[in-house]
Design an enzyme around this catalytic site. Sequence first.
Site, PDB file in Angstrom:
ATOM      1  NE  ARG A 140     -45.134   7.752  16.012  1.00 33.14           N
ATOM      2  CZ  ARG A 140     -43.904   8.123  16.339  1.00 33.14           C
ATOM      3  NH1 ARG A 140     -43.101   8.592  15.432  1.00 33.14           N
ATOM      4  NH2 ARG A 140     -43.491   8.037  17.579  1.00 33.14           N
ATOM      5  CB  CYS A 183     -38.093   9.650  16.389  1.00 31.74           C
ATOM      6  SG  CYS A 183     -39.492   9.343  15.279  1.00 31.74           S
ATOM      7  CB  CYS A 224     -43.887  15.299  16.656  1.00 34.73           C
ATOM      8  SG  CYS A 224     -42.484  15.275  15.538  1.00 34.73           S
ATOM      9  CB  CYS A 237     -37.766  22.924   2.583  1.00 38.31           C
ATOM     10  SG  CYS A 237     -36.297  22.028   3.101  1.00 38.31           S
ATOM     11  CB  CYS A 249     -37.045  15.427   0.023  1.00 43.44           C
ATOM     12  SG  CYS A 249     -35.740  15.962   1.161  1.00 43.44           S
ATOM     13  CB  CYS A 304     -41.006  14.462  19.072  1.00 46.19           C
ATOM     14  SG  CYS A 304     -40.117  13.841  17.621  1.00 46.19           S
ATOM     15  CB  CYS A 313     -40.814  16.796   0.748  1.00 46.08           C
ATOM     16  SG  CYS A 313     -41.353  17.919   2.054  1.00 46.08           S
TER      17      CYS A 313
END
Length: 330
Positions: A275, A203, A112, A68, A72, A143, A75
């Site tokens: 969650r 979400c 998801c 990616c 972040c 999701c 991550c």
Amino acid sequence: MTQLVDNPVSSIGHVASQNKIQERLAIEALFELPFNDLLFQAHTVHRQHFDANGVQLSTLLSIKTGGCPEDCGYCPQSIRHPTQVANSAILSVEAVREAAQRAKNAGASRFCMGAAWRSPKDKDLDQVIDMIIEVQRLGLETCATLGMLKPHQAEKLKAAGLDYYNHNIDSAPEFYEEIIKTRDYQDRIDTLQAVRHAGLHVCCGGIVGMGETRAMRAGLLHELASLTPQPESVPINLLVQVEGTPLHGIEELDPFEFIRTIAVARILMPHSRVRLSAGREQLSDAHQALCFFAGANSIFYGEKLLTTGNPDVLRDQELFARLGLHAENA
Ligand code: SAM
Ligand code: DTB
Ligand code: SF4
């Protein structure tokens, strides 16, 4: 902030007409309560709106892993961090269908699909849509979390039958730039707006344990609770520290502070599914039990999150049996 105005049970509803600073102070004051007082308040709200022993189960699958371009700091899938994550191309529809079938057999109600994209290209979206259709055929809720979306992409996903879109604000606005530099807070809000306008369920949550202050945790929840309408689903992630990421080695959050975060989320967002998300492997059974008491009523279920571990299905089933919890649909 408008949502608290409409929140008749919120213990801080009386501040709803005051300005944002006062709201923030009221949320910080919740965090400062003695633990028992906070949990009692959160559990009372929880019982007023939900079956206190029901927990919704979502299973995650990484449909496109690693590589990616975003930075972040938490991550493991960012190309900028030297982690052990192997990049892989998008999965086949058949591989996704098989994983979804396994999740359903294990008792999950929602599946998801996550992709390590900054934002999907339209041709990527077509492949994801084929997956959504297959997963839906199995009788699971769907999701997806694919990065930033443009309005027409959110509409396309809605038309394909997607139920939820996950896009987290991740932290308080004042902390965000310390964690992510390649896109800004407003980008996240724009995607959330596109998702909401398309008629998808939202979400949206965040991560704690990234070195933020308690006031910043209050700020994260303040922003989440200010989304109008509030997100149907609110994942609270405890940072999973992965070697090679900038946040690896940071001081770990006291689990009781994590439980407080869950409790405040429950009080501020009484109708949302809160969650207990990434980081469950770091929590003892007793800490997880307190999270459920504090108002968590959803988990990620299955031995893997996206690239990191999650408690085994059997272990979760045992924990549910010991606590008298049962799986519940959305
Ligand atoms: N690329 C998309 C995006 O960022 O929106 C979707 C996938 S991304 C991995 C989804 C969310 O996972 C992030 O917003 C973050 O909240 C959470 N996450 C990622 N790495 C994490 C970690 N190490 N610990 C806890 N949560 C994490
Ligand atoms: C969310 O809030 N947490 C999930 C899901 N939404 C996509 C992801 C957690 C990822 C944890 C790190 C990993 O496994 O790579
Ligand atoms: Fe990319 Fe999402 Fe990871 Fe950020 S959280 S690096 S956008 S996969």
